[in-house]
Design an enzyme around this catalytic site. Structure first.
Site, short mmCIF file in Angstrom:
data_model
loop_
_atom_site.label_atom_id
_atom_site.label_comp_id
_atom_site.label_asym_id
_atom_site.label_seq_id
_atom_site.Cartn_x
_atom_site.Cartn_y
_atom_site.Cartn_z
N ASP A 426 0.87 -1.17 0.00
CA ASP A 426 0.00 0.00 0.00
C ASP A 426 0.91 1.23 0.00
O ASP A 426 2.11 1.12 0.23
CB ASP A 426 -0.88 -0.04 1.25
CG ASP A 426 -1.86 1.12 1.30
OD1 ASP A 426 -2.33 1.53 0.23
OD2 ASP A 426 -2.14 1.60 2.40
N THR A 428 -0.03 4.83 1.42
CA THR A 428 -0.14 5.66 2.61
C THR A 428 0.11 4.85 3.88
O THR A 428 -0.55 3.86 4.14
CB THR A 428 -1.54 6.30 2.69
OG1 THR A 428 -1.78 7.03 1.49
CG2 THR A 428 -1.64 7.23 3.89
N ASP A 625 -1.58 -1.06 6.11
CA ASP A 625 -1.82 -0.59 7.48
C ASP A 625 -3.24 -0.15 7.74
O ASP A 625 -3.56 0.27 8.85
CB ASP A 625 -0.89 0.58 7.79
CG ASP A 625 -1.31 1.87 7.08
OD1 ASP A 625 -1.90 1.77 5.99
OD2 ASP A 625 -1.05 2.95 7.62
#
Length: 737
Positions: A426, A428, A625
């Site tokens: 991912d 961000t 996350d």
């Protein structure tokens, strides 16, 4: 006593619970542990599905149970102390019996019968007192129909001792062919030496096993004992850590440990987080920053507000994860379980064949030779080394990983990590800091920029996403009056919806705008320019009309370029998948050298990407996350959560990077390779040991050398094999990663 065989939860599904079944209703012999804390749960190192609220022995393998969670103030293992006492008190008797067996015919010339009675007197305390725990375990294994190493030891010792007693008390029952040196041959020395050597082996093994809990004890030792609480009137007091509650204000002075997880409300300082994250450089903390309990305040004074205490702190969760991983079963153990399930029965069969083979076809005294060799087979074939081969490696490796900022959920994750050849990341919070800063706002025709920012921030007050925090922070910085949203809904991965002042609001990427039927093209050029600079762009629509856009920038983590370079060197293909727009995603990917990029993906798109790569034969790891990463994390061969991310992501993953540093992925992969190699070494050693030891004990070399393997030598080899396996596993504690 009831033995609980807990069905493992998701993280342990699919693994077999050992090499046999636990038979309920049979009480295992118990040791005493007066200092064990109330509520302590005990489990078996080799069969973690065995769990009970009191110490005792495993009903499957007979090993002594040990606490699932070792306590920092644990005294010496009571079983170790007991075995040491038995060994010390009876060792002189064992030596005396052995000396008599080798040289007694010179001392008792013409009175060999009295020698047998003296050997009986000397060996009886050794066998019946020092060896009593082994005999009890052997009987329990037969009663529970779960043959194990104690079955073999108990059978061998009982056979040697029982035969010798009968030969001493009623020598007339034996034929003349059983006579040796003018008396019926006795084997008190074999029985006594086997017990003493088994005790010695258990002492060495228990000492070595105690070292596998060193990682957990070192983590437990990180927590401070007290905290300095600031009262409402400004006065301060030192209180026990157990008396700290959520919301308490705590003072952390220079050189002190942060007592609990919390947030800085006053002051600035550099925090040393190396003991939990493996990152050597202190991290500067200011008002609003999170701090982790047990980290060290190196310089300035801080005032923090506690947010997580007790079992909810990161340190406590780390300890729980390490303990759980250490007790999990490695898939590689299945082979050992299958083999061990039939092993003991096969050994008893080989011993019987050895007895009758020598007795019927061997040289005189044939039955004596058969008896001695059968006992040697029973003793040398103990499968303890086989059972310990992988659990000891897993316990050492998970402890080692925890000190490097990596938490494996279970043994299967350790095995799988080495096979990973593709990593989906991912953006961000994974490649970037996850702490975006506001960039700019642009208004569509008919709207003001301040109003666009105010409406966007009003809606985003209900979001936990880092991008939302940046927008809200900027609006408050400009002193814009925010309205409380009437409704709020997260359109996971593409934006948020809701209503402000009774008007429907949508804030998100182009996918959200299209789903709402909003024409976003008037601001397309502006958005594209911002994305090319690496900013994340969110369109704002109100009541079906485009109001404007807000842009937020998220800096790349300083460690990300190095981490990606290391992964490429290891031959791992890196793929970016993010909910951000294609242009933003490609701008970040270009700076990091990532060639394959997927932008504006929804959670189901990330899941589909994982499945597609798996269908191509790739072994996929997914690093993320956020809540939107959870489905892909769970589906991936190895899901990797950032410790700085959401609980949902962490609970869906197979391993967690405490600091969220991608460099730890390369470290965990190397540790996985080292651990699997170590397990294979242990299993190989155990298999080879038994493959060579059993034929030697059965007398395979007698036709060539004229020598037989003494049961005493077999007992020594059996004990040393288990110690060797544990010593090899403990090498992982110092492995470079």
């Amino acid at each position: 006593m009831k033995h609980e065989v807990h069905a493992h939860s998701h993280e342990h599904s699919g693994r077999e619970p050992g090499n046999g079944h636990c038979h309920h209703g049979h009480a295992a012999p118990q040791a005493t542990a007066p200092d064990a804390p109330a509520g302590t749960i005990y489990t078996c190192p080799m069969h973690p599905e065995i769990r009970q609220p009191a110490p005792g022995n495993c009903p499957i393998c007979g090993m002594s149970l040990e606490p699932v969670m070792p306590a920092l103030e644990d005294d010496e293992n009571p079983e170790l102390a007991d075995f040491r006492r038995r060994f010390r008190w009876t060792l002189p008797l064992t030596v005396a019996v052995a000396v008599l067996a080798m040289a007694g015919h010179r001392l008792f010339d013409g009175g060999l019968a009295s020698q047998s009675w003296i050997e009986l007197a000397l060996s009886t305390p050794v066998v019946l007192w020092a060896g009593w725990p082994f005999l009890v375990r052997a009987i329990a294994s037969l009663r529970q129909r779960s043959p194990n190493m104690w079955t073999l030891i108990g059978t061998g010792v009982s056979a040697a001792y029982g035969y010798s007693v009968l030969a001493t008390v009623a020598p007339g029952l034996f034929p003349a062919t059983f006579e040796m040196h003018g008396r019926i041959g006795v084997y008190y020395e074999a029985a006594a030496v086997i017990v003493s050597l088994t005790l010695l082996g258990q002492i060495l093994e228990l000492r070595a096993r105690s070292q596998t809990s060193a990682a957990i004890k070192s983590l437990l030792g990180l927590a401070p004992r007290t905290a300095r609480r600031v009262r409402a009137d400004g006065s301060e007091e030192d209180v026990e850590l157990s008396h700290v509650h959520v919301g308490d204000q705590l003072r952390v002075r220079p050189g002190e440990k942060v007592p609990v997880d919390g947030v800085v409300i006053e002051g600035e300082s550099a925090i040393d987080e190396s003991m939990l994250t493996g990152e050597p450089l202190p991290v500067t903390k200011r008002a609003g920053d999170k701090v982790i309990g047990a980290t060290i305040n190196t310089s300035g004074s801080l005032m923090i507000r506690s947010e997580r205490v007790g079992a909810q702190t990161m340190l406590s969760q780390i300890v729980q994860m390490v303990a759980s991983a250490q007790r999990s079963r490695a898939p590689m153990q299945r082979l050992a379980d299958v083999v061990a399930g039939y092993f003991v029965s096969a050994v008893v069969l080989v011993a019987m064949v050895t007895l009758f083979g020598w007795g019927l076809f061997g040289p005189e005294p044939s039955w004596v030779y058969g008896f001695v060799n059968a006992v040697a087979v029973l003793i040398i074939a103990c499968p303890c080394a086989l059972g310990l081969a992988t659990p000891m490696s897993i316990m050492a490796a998970t402890g080692r990983a925890a000190t490097q900022g990596v938490l494996f959920r279970d043994a299967a994750a350790i095995e799988a990590m080495r096979k990973v050849d593709t990593l989906i990341v991912d953006k961000t919070g994974t490649l970037t800091e996850g702490k975006p800063a506001f960039d700019r706002v642009a208004a569509a025709t008919g709207f003001e920029e301040q109003e666009v920012l105010r409406i966007a921030a009003s809606l985003d007050q209900g979001s936990e996403h880092p991008l939302a925090h940046a927008i809200v922070a900027e609006a408050r910085k400009r002193a814009l009056g925010l309205d409380k949203p009437d409704a709020f809904e997260s359109a996971s991965g593409i934006g948020v919806r809701g209503s402000v002042q009774g008007r429907p609001i949508a804030l998100g990427n182009t996918a959200l705008m299209e789903s709402e039927g909003i024409d976003w093209t008037p601001l397309q050029h502006t958005a594209e320019e911002l994305r090319q600079e690496g900013a994340s762009v969110m369109y704002l629509a109100q009541a079906g009309r485009l109001m404007g856009l807000v842009a937020v920038s998220d800096p790349i983590k300083a460690t990300t370029p190095e981490a990606l370079a290391t992964l490429r060197e290891a031959g791992i293909r890196v793929v970016m998948a993010t909910g951000d727009g294609e242009t933003t995603a490609r701008a970040v990917a270009a700076r990091l050298g990532i060639e394959e990029v997927h932008g504006e993906v929804k959670p189901q798109d990330k899941l589909a990407l994982v499945e597609r790569l798996q269908h191509e034969g790739r072994v996929v790891a997914m690093a993320g996350d956020g809540i939107n990463d959870a489905p892909a994390l769970a589906k991936a061969d190895v899901g990797i959560a950032m410790g700085t991310g959401t609980d949902v992501a962490i609970n869906s993953a197979h391993l967690t990077l405490i600091k969220g540093d991608l460099r730890a992925i390369a470290r965990s992969r190397l540790l996985s390779l080292q651990t699997v190699r170590n397990m294979r070494q242990n299993l190989g050693f155990a298999f080879v040991y038994n493959a060579l030891g059993i034929p030697l004990a059965a007398g395979a070399l007698y036709p060539l050398t004229g020598q037989l393997l003494s049961p005493m030598i077999a007992a020594l080899a059996m004990s040393l094999s288990s110690v060797s396996v544990i010593a090899n596993a403990l090498r992982l504690r110092g492995a470079r990663a």
